[in-house]
Scaffold this active site. Structure first.
Site, PDB file in Angstrom:
ATOM      1  CD  GLU A 168      78.042  29.379  17.004  1.00  0.00           C
ATOM      2  OE1 GLU A 168      77.465  30.289  16.285  1.00  0.00           O
ATOM      3  OE2 GLU A 168      79.038  29.558  17.667  1.00  0.00           O
ATOM      4  CE  LYS A 188      92.019  38.227  15.072  1.00  0.00           C
ATOM      5  NZ  LYS A 188      91.036  37.264  14.972  1.00  0.00           N
ATOM      6  NE  ARG A 224      73.884  33.558  18.171  1.00  0.00           N
ATOM      7  CZ  ARG A 224      74.846  34.428  17.593  1.00  0.00           C
ATOM      8  NH1 ARG A 224      75.327  34.066  16.321  1.00  0.00           N
ATOM      9  NH2 ARG A 224      75.233  35.309  18.256  1.00  0.00           N
TER      10      ARG A 224
HETATM   11  C1  LIG Z   1      78.279  33.085  18.493  1.00  0.00           C
HETATM   12  C2  LIG Z   1      79.921  33.060  18.817  1.00  0.00           C
HETATM   13  N1  LIG Z   1      80.521  31.970  18.258  1.00  0.00           N
HETATM   14  C3  LIG Z   1      81.916  31.859  18.530  1.00  0.00           C
HETATM   15  C4  LIG Z   1      82.711  33.102  19.036  1.00  0.00           C
HETATM   16  C5  LIG Z   1      83.952  32.921  19.259  1.00  0.00           C
HETATM   17  N2  LIG Z   1      84.528  34.017  18.629  1.00  0.00           N
HETATM   18  C6  LIG Z   1      85.053  35.144  19.161  1.00  0.00           C
HETATM   19  S1  LIG Z   1      86.055  36.053  18.041  1.00  0.00           S
HETATM   20  C7  LIG Z   1      85.750  35.153  16.880  1.00  0.00           C
HETATM   21  C8  LIG Z   1      86.435  35.593  15.502  1.00  0.00           C
HETATM   22  C9  LIG Z   1      85.683  36.514  15.033  1.00  0.00           C
HETATM   23  O1  LIG Z   1      86.356  36.689  13.690  1.00  0.00           O
HETATM   24  P1  LIG Z   1      85.792  38.387  12.917  1.00  0.00           P
HETATM   25  O2  LIG Z   1      84.539  38.556  13.140  1.00  0.00           O
HETATM   26  O3  LIG Z   1      86.585  38.139  11.516  1.00  0.00           O
HETATM   27  O4  LIG Z   1      86.634  39.320  13.916  1.00  0.00           O
HETATM   28  P2  LIG Z   1      88.182  39.576  13.988  1.00  0.00           P
HETATM   29  O5  LIG Z   1      88.423  38.719  15.309  1.00  0.00           O
HETATM   30  O6  LIG Z   1      88.728  39.050  12.725  1.00  0.00           O
HETATM   31  O7  LIG Z   1      88.251  41.033  14.000  1.00  0.00           O
HETATM   32  C10 LIG Z   1      85.170  33.877  17.262  1.00  0.00           C
HETATM   33  C11 LIG Z   1      84.903  32.646  16.381  1.00  0.00           C
HETATM   34  C12 LIG Z   1      81.827  34.128  19.497  1.00  0.00           C
HETATM   35  N3  LIG Z   1      82.407  35.174  20.221  1.00  0.00           N
HETATM   36  N4  LIG Z   1      80.503  34.103  19.386  1.00  0.00           N
END
Ligand SMILES: Cc1ncc(C[n+]2csc(CCOP(=O)(O)OP(=O)(O)O)c2C)c(N)n1
Ligand SMILES: CC(=O)[C@@H](O)[C@H](O)COP(=O)(O)O
Ligand SMILES: [Mg+2]
Length: 675
Positions: free
Chosen positions: A412, A310, A440
């Site tokens: 969630e 990342k 959610r």
């Molecule tokens: C239901 C929900 N909960 C929380 C979030 C906030 N959020 C956005 S990106 C993220 C992290 C995502 O991590 P990953 O799937 O590993 O993708 P990466 O950013 O590492 O590529 C979070 C927690 C969201 N977008 N949707």
């Protein structure tokens, strides 16, 4: 959004950049230009030049996103993945779904939108997530994590019967894969058998570091790969020493056998009927192309487990606490416009003609400091977040109170149900969660919390319009979706003092409480000193200004807008009252009945959809009252999704729920009623 951008000029330039100017900086994007010239150009380019495409693409992203702000780390990590996908598939026919889609910037560059990046996440500009209004190759407008495999399964199932169905690909991050709905999808798709490619982008990071046993399992596979590499090196070393080689080699084979039984990479997925391929180097574009070409020919669900970094290419990423998940927009883009006749209010309630209203601490910080005080006072208090420790302001809290802090990842539903379990066992859990992401877990809020009447406090951050993230993140439905649940107390603070007082109240109540507050700052100066405020008890509003014909009932963070409007009207000789409703459930019906009898117009003001919100509660209550003579105007968000804007204030103005909108409503009413 976190991650201050690195100092200008620290953008790295890939070693083998195609052309350098005389001070060594890479010049232009000749390959991206070529790719834009024809939709098939990337598929026709010599394969050995794909790494150059990736270098240009990564360099472009760094330069573009650091100048506008936006999601950065995730996008830098999927450059090779995205180039390989667009090399192998033609998404004018094939289908791709990016989970959450905050990592779709490379996809947007490769689908002809590079020229839109200077407008990224700005008013009228390009959306920060996939958006079908921008491209036929963006199938959904997403922003909530975990649903890509379900969407892709639907797409695949719909065309499975066709003689030559399009390929369907879901790209999902390691943390989003931990969301329950993602496993629901794998559980179904793995048994149903339609062709589907799932690209797992495993960078071991969520916004902060990934949590949970799935993350640990994936890391074991990753480290196992490291182990495999180590084994190979040991093997080569031993092979170079002929005398002892054979004996040690046999031992190594035994060790390898043990390991194979202990960590068979991907067996969890294989058990679900999914063909696991990996772990793969997520930055080796050539290998990714080969693996995707092979996966395209396989039947059933194929999961490619790619290991990525990342923030790859960003000099600060390796040491950044969130791997530069987000780059802040430069002040020049988001600085709030100076309000021409800003008013500085002083504690005594008087008003000073003034300079701009100074912004106080953020609503998030106000909540976080109030929670820290509560945790020190009451050992039963625990904090629960769902993958958003920094967004909810609880990073320091987690460091100070590790035993009272629970980050459950993007789960969630589990987080809310776990809070109910904690409350049942006598704790006082506080679920700190964005209003939009609480959606959610609505069923758990209903069944596990409201129906059981358990003392869970929901600290709903980003409750209101959020500006640059747009409709997927606007938290504008929570009053409606909570108000109908019996046992709930709903409240919203106008400033930091009332945020603390409402949290204190919520932790004393025997049933569930929802406290909502928006993205943005509390008033720098608070209107009434705490000692002079009305007691913080459910259903008690607070009168801030007395008026004549018109009274504004404002809710939460828009109270300062109501005051600003009232002060401007007062200068025009129009005396308007302002009431801080403080509670949407229960309402202060005694005060409401009095105001409905004694005024000609009662305006409700909220940062929420008009439908079902605080104003609806007032209308419902008024309909049961005798002698109410006031007309009621409900000022809230109209019945359509609100696009992203550079600033939240623009969205407020667009919806007519800022001071200007309130002032207009009052003047129009008085002019019409004079006629
Ligand atoms: C239901 C929900 N909960 C929380 C979030 C906030 N959020 C956005 S990106 C993220 C992290 C995502 O991590 P990953 O799937 O590993 O993708 P990466 O950013 O590492 O590529 C979070 C927690 C969201 N977008 N949707
Ligand atoms: C993609 C995602 O859902 C998060 O990164 C979100 O954009 C954070 O929002 P804030 O910037 O309001 O914390
Ligand atoms: Mg991740």
């Amino acid at each position: 959004m976190s991650a201050p951008p690195p100092s200008p000029g620290s953008n790295p330039v890939p070693a083998d950049s195609p052309a350098l100017d005389d001070d060594g900086a890479a010049v232009g994007y000749p390959l991206l230009d070529l790719i834009e010239s024809s939709p098939d150009a990337l598929r026709e380019l010599e394969r050995e030049r794909l790494p150059e495409v990736c270098d240009e693409l990564r360099r472009f992203l760094l330069e573009a996103v650091l100048s506008t702000g936006g999601h950065l780390g995730s996008n830098l990590g999927v450059v090779e993945l995205t180039v390989a996908l667009h090399r192998v598939f033609d998404f004018r026919r094939d289908r791709v779904v990016y989970d959450t889609s905050h990592q779709a910037y490379p996809h947007k560059v490769l689908t002809g939108r590079r020229h839109l990046f200077p407008t990224l996440r700005q008013t009228g500009g390009m959306c920060g997530f996939t958006n079908p209004e921008e491209s036929e190759q963006d199938l959904f407008h997403l922003g909530h994590a975990g649903t890509s495999i379900s969407l892709a399964t639907g797409l695949a199932r719909a065309t499975a019967h066709e003689p030559d169905p399009p390929s369907v690909v879901a790209v999902i991050g390691d943390s989003s894969l931990g969301a329950g709905v993602a496993f629901e999808a794998l559980n179904d798709a793995g048994s149903a058998g339609e062709k589907l490619i799932v690209v797992l982008n495993d960078n071991e990071w969520s916004i902060s570091r990934s949590v949970g046993s799935l993350g640990r399992y994936l890391s074991r596979i990753r480290s196992n790969r490291t182990l495999q590499r180590a084994q190979q090196e040991i093997h080569n070393l031993i092979a170079s020493i002929p005398l002892i080689g054979d004996r040690v080699e046999r031992t190594l084979d035994q060790v390898r056998e043990v390991l194979r039984h202990s960590i068979v990479a991907g067996h969890v997925f294989e058990e679900l009927g999914v063909t696991y391929v990996g772990p793969l180097d997520g930055h080796d574009v050539d290998q990714l192309v080969s693996r995707l070409e092979a996966a395209r020919e396989l039947d059933g669900v194929v999961l490619l487990h790619t290991l990525t970094q990342k923030g790859k290419g960003h000099p600060d990423a390796p040491t950044h606490p969130e791997r530069v998940h987000a780059a802040k927009p430069p002040k020049s883009i988001t600085a709030p416009r100076a309000t021409p006749e800003s008013i500085k209010v002083q504690p005594s309630g008087g008003c000073l003609e003034g300079t701009t209203v100074e912004a106080g601490i953020s609503h998030t910080e106000a909540f976080a400091s109030a929670l820290a005080a509560e945790v020190e006072r009451d050992p039963r208090v625990h904090a629960i977040v769902a993958g958003m420790p920094s967004g909810t302001g609880l990073v320091q809290f987690a460091e100070r109170f590790p035993a009272r802090f629970h980050d459950v990842g993007i789960t969630e539903q589990h987080g809310v149900a776990m809070a109910a379990g904690m409350a049942k066992a006598g704790l006082r859990p506080v679920v700190a969660i964005y209003s939009t992401f609480l959606q959610r877990a609505y069923d758990q809020v209903f069944q596990e919390v409201a129906l059981q009447n358990l003392p869970v406090v929901f600290a709903m951050d980003r409750a209101g319009l959020v500006g640059q993230d747009g409709p997927t993140h606007n938290g504008v439905f929570d009053i409606a979706y909570l108000r109908t649940l019996p046992n709930f107390t709903l409240c919203a603070p106008r400033d930091a003092t009332d945020a603390r007082r409402m949290l204190e109240l919520g932790l004393r109540l025997d049933g569930p409480t929802g406290i909502r507050y928006p993205r943005g700052s509390c008033p720098g100066r608070e209107r009434v000193h705490e000692s002079e405020r009305a007691a913080m008890v459910p259903g008690l509003a607070e009168v801030l200004l007395e008026g004549e014909d018109v009274v504004i009932w404002a809710y939460g963070a828009l109270v300062p807008e109501a005051i600003l409007a009232a002060e401007r009207l007062r200068e025009r000789g129009i005396l308007v009252g302002v009431v801080d409703a403080r509670f949407a459930k229960p309402l202060d019906e005694e005060r409401l009945a009095k105001d409905l009898r004694s005024h000609r117009l009662l305006i409700t003001l909220e940062e929420h959809q008009r439908a079902g919100g605080f104003g609806s509660a007032v209308l419902e209550s008024a309909s049961r009252m005798r002698g109410a003579r006031a007309q009621i105007r409900v000022l809230g968000i109209p019945d359509r999704f609100q696009d992203h804007c550079t600033r939240r204030e623009e969205q407020l103005a667009r919806c007519g729920i800022d001071a200007d909108g309130v002032e207009r409503t009052v003047v129009q009413f008085l002019e019409r009623s004079r006629v």
